[in-house]
Scaffold this active site. Structure first.
Site, PDB file in Angstrom:
ATOM      1  N   THR A 150      -2.026   3.996   3.616  1.00 54.86           N
ATOM      2  CA  THR A 150      -1.104   5.044   4.022  1.00 54.86           C
ATOM      3  C   THR A 150      -0.208   4.617   5.167  1.00 54.86           C
ATOM      4  O   THR A 150      -0.653   3.937   6.085  1.00 54.86           O
ATOM      5  CB  THR A 150      -1.887   6.292   4.505  1.00 54.86           C
ATOM      6  OG1 THR A 150      -2.822   6.679   3.522  1.00 54.86           O
ATOM      7  CG2 THR A 150      -0.966   7.463   4.794  1.00 54.86           C
ATOM      8  N   THR A 180      -5.560   7.212   8.395  1.00 54.32           N
ATOM      9  CA  THR A 180      -5.467   6.184   7.362  1.00 54.32           C
ATOM     10  C   THR A 180      -6.850   5.596   7.155  1.00 54.32           C
ATOM     11  O   THR A 180      -7.665   5.564   8.087  1.00 54.32           O
ATOM     12  CB  THR A 180      -4.465   5.086   7.768  1.00 54.32           C
ATOM     13  OG1 THR A 180      -4.359   4.114   6.718  1.00 54.32           O
ATOM     14  CG2 THR A 180      -4.889   4.387   9.046  1.00 54.32           C
ATOM     15  N   GLY A 181      -7.129   5.143   5.942  1.00 57.86           N
ATOM     16  CA  GLY A 181      -8.439   4.560   5.689  1.00 57.86           C
ATOM     17  C   GLY A 181      -8.976   4.939   4.335  1.00 57.86           C
ATOM     18  O   GLY A 181      -8.220   5.158   3.388  1.00 57.86           O
ATOM     19  N   ASP A 182     -10.283   5.056   4.241  1.00 55.32           N
ATOM     20  CA  ASP A 182     -10.957   5.396   2.985  1.00 55.32           C
ATOM     21  C   ASP A 182     -10.749   6.879   2.701  1.00 55.32           C
ATOM     22  O   ASP A 182     -11.494   7.739   3.146  1.00 55.32           O
ATOM     23  CB  ASP A 182     -12.452   5.076   3.097  1.00 55.32           C
ATOM     24  CG  ASP A 182     -13.166   5.215   1.763  1.00 55.32           C
ATOM     25  OD1 ASP A 182     -12.652   5.935   0.878  1.00 55.32           O
ATOM     26  OD2 ASP A 182     -14.235   4.611   1.601  1.00 55.32           O
ATOM     27  N   GLY A 183      -9.716   7.177   1.934  1.00 50.95           N
ATOM     28  CA  GLY A 183      -9.307   8.560   1.722  1.00 50.95           C
ATOM     29  C   GLY A 183     -10.323   9.425   1.021  1.00 50.95           C
ATOM     30  O   GLY A 183     -10.403  10.624   1.284  1.00 50.95           O
ATOM     31  N   ARG A 237      -7.132   9.942  -9.640  1.00 50.92           N
ATOM     32  CA  ARG A 237      -7.682  10.034  -8.293  1.00 50.92           C
ATOM     33  C   ARG A 237      -6.590  10.340  -7.274  1.00 50.92           C
ATOM     34  O   ARG A 237      -5.512   9.776  -7.299  1.00 50.92           O
ATOM     35  CB  ARG A 237      -8.375   8.719  -7.927  1.00 50.92           C
ATOM     36  CG  ARG A 237      -8.939   8.660  -6.501  1.00 50.92           C
ATOM     37  CD  ARG A 237      -8.001   8.020  -5.513  1.00 50.92           C
ATOM     38  NE  ARG A 237      -8.645   7.771  -4.212  1.00 50.92           N
ATOM     39  CZ  ARG A 237      -7.984   7.399  -3.119  1.00 50.92           C
ATOM     40  NH1 ARG A 237      -6.676   7.222  -3.170  1.00 50.92           N
ATOM     41  NH2 ARG A 237      -8.627   7.194  -1.979  1.00 50.92           N
ATOM     42  N   VAL A 238      -6.878  11.258  -6.347  1.00 49.09           N
ATOM     43  CA  VAL A 238      -6.012  11.566  -5.214  1.00 49.09           C
ATOM     44  C   VAL A 238      -6.857  11.468  -3.953  1.00 49.09           C
ATOM     45  O   VAL A 238      -7.984  11.962  -3.908  1.00 49.09           O
ATOM     46  CB  VAL A 238      -5.407  12.981  -5.330  1.00 49.09           C
ATOM     47  CG1 VAL A 238      -4.631  13.347  -4.060  1.00 49.09           C
ATOM     48  CG2 VAL A 238      -4.504  13.081  -6.556  1.00 49.09           C
ATOM     49  N   GLY A 239      -6.324  10.805  -2.937  1.00 48.62           N
ATOM     50  CA  GLY A 239      -7.053  10.649  -1.686  1.00 48.62           C
ATOM     51  C   GLY A 239      -6.645  11.661  -0.643  1.00 48.62           C
ATOM     52  O   GLY A 239      -6.170  12.758  -0.947  1.00 48.62           O
ATOM     53  N   ASP A 240      -6.786  11.273   0.624  1.00 51.28           N
ATOM     54  CA  ASP A 240      -6.562  12.214   1.721  1.00 51.28           C
ATOM     55  C   ASP A 240      -5.100  12.391   2.076  1.00 51.28           C
ATOM     56  O   ASP A 240      -4.715  13.415   2.646  1.00 51.28           O
ATOM     57  CB  ASP A 240      -7.313  11.720   2.969  1.00 51.28           C
ATOM     58  CG  ASP A 240      -6.760  10.389   3.497  1.00 51.28           C
ATOM     59  OD1 ASP A 240      -6.510   9.499   2.666  1.00 51.28           O
ATOM     60  OD2 ASP A 240      -6.577  10.261   4.715  1.00 51.28           O
ATOM     61  N   THR A 266       1.813   7.053   0.324  1.00 50.41           N
ATOM     62  CA  THR A 266       0.866   6.029  -0.111  1.00 50.41           C
ATOM     63  C   THR A 266       0.910   5.850  -1.621  1.00 50.41           C
ATOM     64  O   THR A 266       1.354   6.748  -2.355  1.00 50.41           O
ATOM     65  CB  THR A 266      -0.565   6.415   0.299  1.00 50.41           C
ATOM     66  OG1 THR A 266      -1.478   5.379  -0.075  1.00 50.41           O
ATOM     67  CG2 THR A 266      -0.999   7.704  -0.378  1.00 50.41           C
ATOM     68  N   SER A 273       0.810  -1.221   0.000  1.00 50.02           N
ATOM     69  CA  SER A 273       0.000   0.000   0.000  1.00 50.02           C
ATOM     70  C   SER A 273       0.841   1.267   0.000  1.00 50.02           C
ATOM     71  O   SER A 273       0.319   2.368  -0.080  1.00 50.02           O
ATOM     72  CB  SER A 273      -0.916   0.009   1.232  1.00 50.02           C
ATOM     73  OG  SER A 273      -0.153   0.040   2.417  1.00 50.02           O
TER      74      SER A 273
END
Length: 404
Positions: free
Chosen positions: A254, A305-308, A282-285, A272, A116
């Site tokens: 992450t 950490t998690g569902d960004g 796509r870019v997450g948190d 990450t 990850s």
């Protein structure tokens, strides 16, 4: 003699008056739990901590006031040990927190922690791995970040170059790659035989799961390319996608790390390769300040950490730091960040770690049974580096949302 007696009476009266003033100040100080301090110590008082007295360990939080310290998400001890070794290159970790966080996260990038972090993991719909990372300085509030960066393995080191060599906060995509190469980083493919096989199996399985909704052909049973379908957006469809994309030991996104030295200097960082099978771009948190991580020397820091895609909508690490500023313990602050999200997304999975500037820490999680993290700090007995876990909040615990 009469004059001498008058002088003695005056002096004695003055001494008695001074004694009463000192006694009054001592009484008021004991009543409030505060002492007269210089402006530099004011943030401690804002945290409800008396700098002049031993501080009671907050109930539910994980350790006494001990610095320097480094803490990171998930069970990544190699990254933490390296960061701890760097932090101890100087007495009390002074001037080493940035080095510790950057090189600790770099270690995870090199090890491809659980697939990850770093190259060769989480291929997008086109089979390509892209990287996100950030580093934040809690003294200056400066941030360096990269997002969707292609063909460069050293994500958080590049983020450090953004911090130290530009006036920007974030660079993205191929432009981030060009910047990295101009700074001397080598461009190379981030695909590995393992990530290529992962992508091919996903294609063979009709591209399941994926992150599409309200398109045709039906994304639940076939691959794209997709076109928009003129139907109302429903929460049910989004929850279905979230349920299929589970966060856990083998599929999280992450490494987040925080380091604090003996002078309360704080750095926080993340790295990450994002969500597996994400839509390209796509870019997450993780690279977003206040979402993936946040640091403020006056208060402390937090990382998530998690569902960004969901977490970045709530800025949970900023919420956690501001909760500590308002007097919450680190555990209460982490829980606030999680509960604010779960109020709106019942199928959410993720975790938040919060640390105050004295090194007291706590964690909260949801959507998993438990959440592991690694801590290094001076201890009287046992190893300096240890893995700890926290039991995640049950669904019934999220009914009453904690407010600031």
């Amino acid at each position: 003699m009469p004059k001498f007696g008058i002088v003695c009476k005056s002096i004695c009266a003055g001494l008695i008056w001074m004694g009463l003033v000192v006694s009054s100040l001592a009484t008021s100080t004991q009543g409030t739990g505060q002492v007269a301090t210089s402006p530099r110590l004011a943030p401690l008082n804002e945290l409800g901590i008396s700098p002049g007295k031993p501080n009671k360990k907050p109930e539910g939080d994980r350790q006494d006031v001990l610095l320097p310290m480094v803490i990171n998400t998930w069970n990544f001890p190699e990254a933490n040990r390296l960061a701890w070794r760097i932090l101890n290159a100087s007495r009390g970790g002074l001037r080493q927190t940035r080095n510790a966080v950057v090189e600790g996260c770099t270690k995870c990038e090199e090890l491809q922690c659980d697939g990850s972090v770093g190259y060769g993991g989480s291929p997008d719909e086109l089979g390509e791995t892209t990287l996100d990372a950030m580093i934040m300085d809690g003294a200056t509030m400066d941030v360096g970040a990269v997002a969707g960066m292609r063909r460069i393995k050293d994500a958080i080191r590049v983020a450090r170059h953004v911090l130290e060599h530009t006036q920007h906060t974030m660079l993205v995509g191929s432009a981030a790659t060009e910047f990295a190469q101009s700074m001397g980083f080598r461009g190379e493919s981030l695909m590995t035989p393992q990530s290529k096989e992962m992508w091919q199996m996903w294609i063979a399985g009709n591209c399941q799961p994926n992150f599409w909704r309200n398109v045709y052909p039906d994304p639940k049973i076939s691959c794209g390319p997709y076109k928009p379908q003129p139907t109302p957006i429903t929460r049910w469809k989004e929850d279905r996608a979230r349920t299929e994309y589970k966060i856990g030991h083998d599929n999280h996104d992450t490494i987040g790390m925080i380091a604090i030295d003996a002078d309360n200097q704080i750095h926080a960082g993340t790295s990450t390769n994002g969500a597996r099978h994400k839509i390209p771009g796509r870019v997450g948190d993780s690279p977003i300040p206040g979402a993936g991580a946040y640091a403020d020397n006056e208060v402390g820091a937090a990382t998530a950490t998690g569902d960004g895609d969901v977490m970045m909508r709530f800025l949970p690490t900023l919420l956690a730091v501001e909760a500590m500023r308002a007097g919450k313990t680190p555990t209460e602050a982490a829980e606030l960040g999680i509960k604010r999200i779960v109020k709106h997304y019942k199928d959410f999975s993720g975790a938040v770690i919060a640390v105050n500037r004295l090194g007291q820490y706590g964690a909260a999680c949801y959507g998993m049974a438990e959440f592991p993290f690694v801590v290094s700090s001076p201890v009287k007995s046992g190893p300096n580096t240890r893995t700890e876990t926290v039991k995640c909040l049950a669904s019934q615990d999220t009914i009453n949302v904690v407010r600031l």
